[in-house]
Design a protein around this motif. Structure first.
Motif, short mmCIF file in Angstrom:
data_model
loop_
_atom_site.label_atom_id
_atom_site.label_comp_id
_atom_site.label_asym_id
_atom_site.label_seq_id
_atom_site.Cartn_x
_atom_site.Cartn_y
_atom_site.Cartn_z
N ASN A 88 10.26 -2.18 13.84
CA ASN A 88 11.60 -1.96 14.41
C ASN A 88 12.64 -1.69 13.34
OD1 ASN A 88 12.01 -4.47 13.32
ND2 ASN A 88 12.21 -5.52 15.28
N GLY A 89 12.25 -1.78 12.07
CA GLY A 89 13.15 -1.47 10.97
C GLY A 89 14.08 -2.59 10.57
N ASP A 90 13.96 -3.75 11.20
CA ASP A 90 14.87 -4.86 10.92
C ASP A 90 14.59 -5.58 9.61
OD1 ASP A 90 16.16 -4.35 13.27
OD2 ASP A 90 15.25 -5.99 14.38
N PHE A 91 13.33 -5.59 9.17
CA PHE A 91 12.95 -6.35 7.99
C PHE A 91 12.33 -5.45 6.94
CE2 PHE A 91 12.79 -9.40 11.46
CZ PHE A 91 13.58 -10.42 10.95
N LEU A 92 12.60 -5.75 5.68
CA LEU A 92 11.96 -5.07 4.56
C LEU A 92 10.99 -6.06 3.95
CD1 LEU A 92 11.89 -2.55 2.75
CD2 LEU A 92 13.58 -3.68 1.30
N TRP A 93 9.71 -5.74 3.95
CA TRP A 93 8.67 -6.63 3.46
C TRP A 93 8.13 -6.13 2.13
CZ3 TRP A 93 8.13 -11.10 5.84
CH2 TRP A 93 8.47 -11.20 7.18
N VAL A 94 7.80 -7.05 1.25
CA VAL A 94 7.14 -6.74 -0.01
C VAL A 94 5.88 -7.58 -0.07
CG1 VAL A 94 7.31 -6.81 -2.53
CG2 VAL A 94 9.33 -6.28 -1.16
N ARG A 95 4.75 -6.93 -0.29
CA ARG A 95 3.46 -7.64 -0.32
C ARG A 95 2.68 -7.29 -1.58
NH1 ARG A 95 4.59 -11.18 3.48
NH2 ARG A 95 4.54 -10.40 5.59
N GLU A 96 2.08 -8.29 -2.16
CA GLU A 96 1.16 -8.10 -3.29
C GLU A 96 -0.20 -7.73 -2.72
OE1 GLU A 96 0.83 -7.95 -7.31
OE2 GLU A 96 2.57 -8.93 -6.43
N CYS A 97 -0.81 -6.68 -3.22
CA CYS A 97 -2.14 -6.28 -2.75
C CYS A 97 -3.18 -7.24 -3.32
CB CYS A 97 -2.47 -4.85 -3.18
SG CYS A 97 -1.31 -3.62 -2.56
N ASN A 98 -4.02 -7.81 -2.46
CA ASN A 98 -5.10 -8.68 -2.92
C ASN A 98 -6.29 -7.87 -3.43
OD1 ASN A 98 -3.94 -10.28 -0.22
ND2 ASN A 98 -4.05 -11.45 -2.10
N HIS A 99 -6.44 -6.69 -2.92
CA HIS A 99 -7.53 -5.79 -3.32
C HIS A 99 -7.02 -4.36 -3.19
CE1 HIS A 99 -11.65 -4.47 -3.94
NE2 HIS A 99 -11.46 -3.61 -2.95
N VAL A 100 -7.42 -3.51 -4.12
CA VAL A 100 -7.01 -2.12 -4.10
C VAL A 100 -8.24 -1.24 -4.24
CG1 VAL A 100 -5.65 -0.34 -5.30
CG2 VAL A 100 -4.77 -2.67 -5.12
N ALA A 101 -8.30 -0.19 -3.46
CA ALA A 101 -9.41 0.76 -3.53
C ALA A 101 -8.84 2.15 -3.76
CB ALA A 101 -10.22 0.74 -2.24
N VAL A 102 -9.53 2.94 -4.62
CA VAL A 102 -9.14 4.32 -4.88
C VAL A 102 -10.23 5.21 -4.34
CG1 VAL A 102 -8.65 6.03 -6.67
CG2 VAL A 102 -7.87 3.67 -6.96
N GLU A 103 -9.83 6.19 -3.53
CA GLU A 103 -10.80 7.12 -2.97
C GLU A 103 -10.79 8.42 -3.76
OE1 GLU A 103 -11.65 9.80 0.98
OE2 GLU A 103 -10.09 8.31 1.04
N VAL A 104 -11.72 8.55 -4.67
CA VAL A 104 -11.98 9.76 -5.47
C VAL A 104 -10.74 10.62 -5.69
CG1 VAL A 104 -13.61 11.65 -5.80
CG2 VAL A 104 -14.24 9.73 -4.36
N ASP A 105 -9.76 10.08 -6.36
CA ASP A 105 -8.54 10.80 -6.73
C ASP A 105 -7.78 11.38 -5.55
OD1 ASP A 105 -8.96 10.21 -9.39
OD2 ASP A 105 -10.05 12.06 -9.78
N LYS A 106 -7.99 10.84 -4.33
CA LYS A 106 -7.29 11.36 -3.15
C LYS A 106 -6.25 10.39 -2.63
CE LYS A 106 -11.01 14.20 -1.32
NZ LYS A 106 -11.90 14.40 -0.18
N SER A 107 -6.61 9.12 -2.56
CA SER A 107 -5.70 8.15 -1.96
C SER A 107 -5.96 6.76 -2.51
CB SER A 107 -5.85 8.13 -0.44
OG SER A 107 -7.11 7.61 -0.08
N VAL A 108 -5.01 5.87 -2.23
CA VAL A 108 -5.12 4.46 -2.62
C VAL A 108 -4.98 3.63 -1.36
CG1 VAL A 108 -4.07 2.60 -3.96
CG2 VAL A 108 -4.16 4.91 -4.92
N THR A 109 -5.77 2.57 -1.26
CA THR A 109 -5.71 1.65 -0.13
C THR A 109 -5.40 0.26 -0.66
OG1 THR A 109 -7.33 2.96 1.09
CG2 THR A 109 -6.99 0.70 1.84
N CYS A 110 -4.46 -0.41 -0.02
CA CYS A 110 -4.05 -1.77 -0.38
C CYS A 110 -4.46 -2.72 0.73
CB CYS A 110 -2.53 -1.81 -0.56
SG CYS A 110 -1.81 -3.46 -0.58
#
Length: 145
Positions: free
Chosen positions: A61-83
């Motif tokens: 709803n746009g009311d809150f701004l959240w900041v989260r530390e990624c516990n695990h990160v995956a990189v998909e062959v130079d295409k994208s990052v997943t947190c």
């Protein structure tokens, strides 16, 4: 029970950012994964170098701004990052401050540089899945440190 409450509060503390920890964003994209600023290749390089990755996003709803530390990160062959963000206790803001929702559950969240978002909620009492959602795509700002 006190230990459990301590653990949940400890996990909540990872979602706040102090002034001295604030960093310039390394990558920023709109809800559809289109680059707004920064460089996806810089984010990929930072993730591959083992840097800690953090995401910032607005609630649906746009009311809150959240900041989260990624516990695990995956990189998909130079295409994208997943947190992957794990064990977020579900809370709400009240007149008394931040309160745990009832029934108590926690959520696992997944953010992708493509704009895709998904989350799964689990009951604290029995560990059963309560709900699974694929919300609207989200604009996310990514940080590396």
């Amino acid at each position: 029970m006190r230990f459990f409450a301590f653990l949940l509060l400890h996990l909540l503390s990872f979602s706040t950012v102090s002034a001295e920890e604030s960093l310039p964003p390394i990558y920023d994209h709109d809800a559809f994964g289109n680059e707004k600023s920064g460089s996806l290749s810089d984010l990929i390089a930072a993730a591959r170098d083992g840097k800690r990755i953090r995401v910032q996003y607005r609630s649906e709803n746009g009311d809150f701004l959240w900041v989260r530390e990624c516990n695990h990160v995956a990189v998909e062959v130079d295409k994208s990052v997943t947190c992957f963000v794990f064990l977020i206790p579900d809370t709400q803001l009240s007149a008394y401050g931040l309160e745990f929702m009832s029934p108590l559950y926690y959520e696992h969240q997944i953010f992708r540089t493509t704009g895709a978002y998904s989350g799964v909620k689990f009951s604290v009492e029995n560990g059963n899945e309560i709900s699974r959602e694929t919300a609207q795509p989200r604009a996310v700002t990514w940080f590396a440190h």
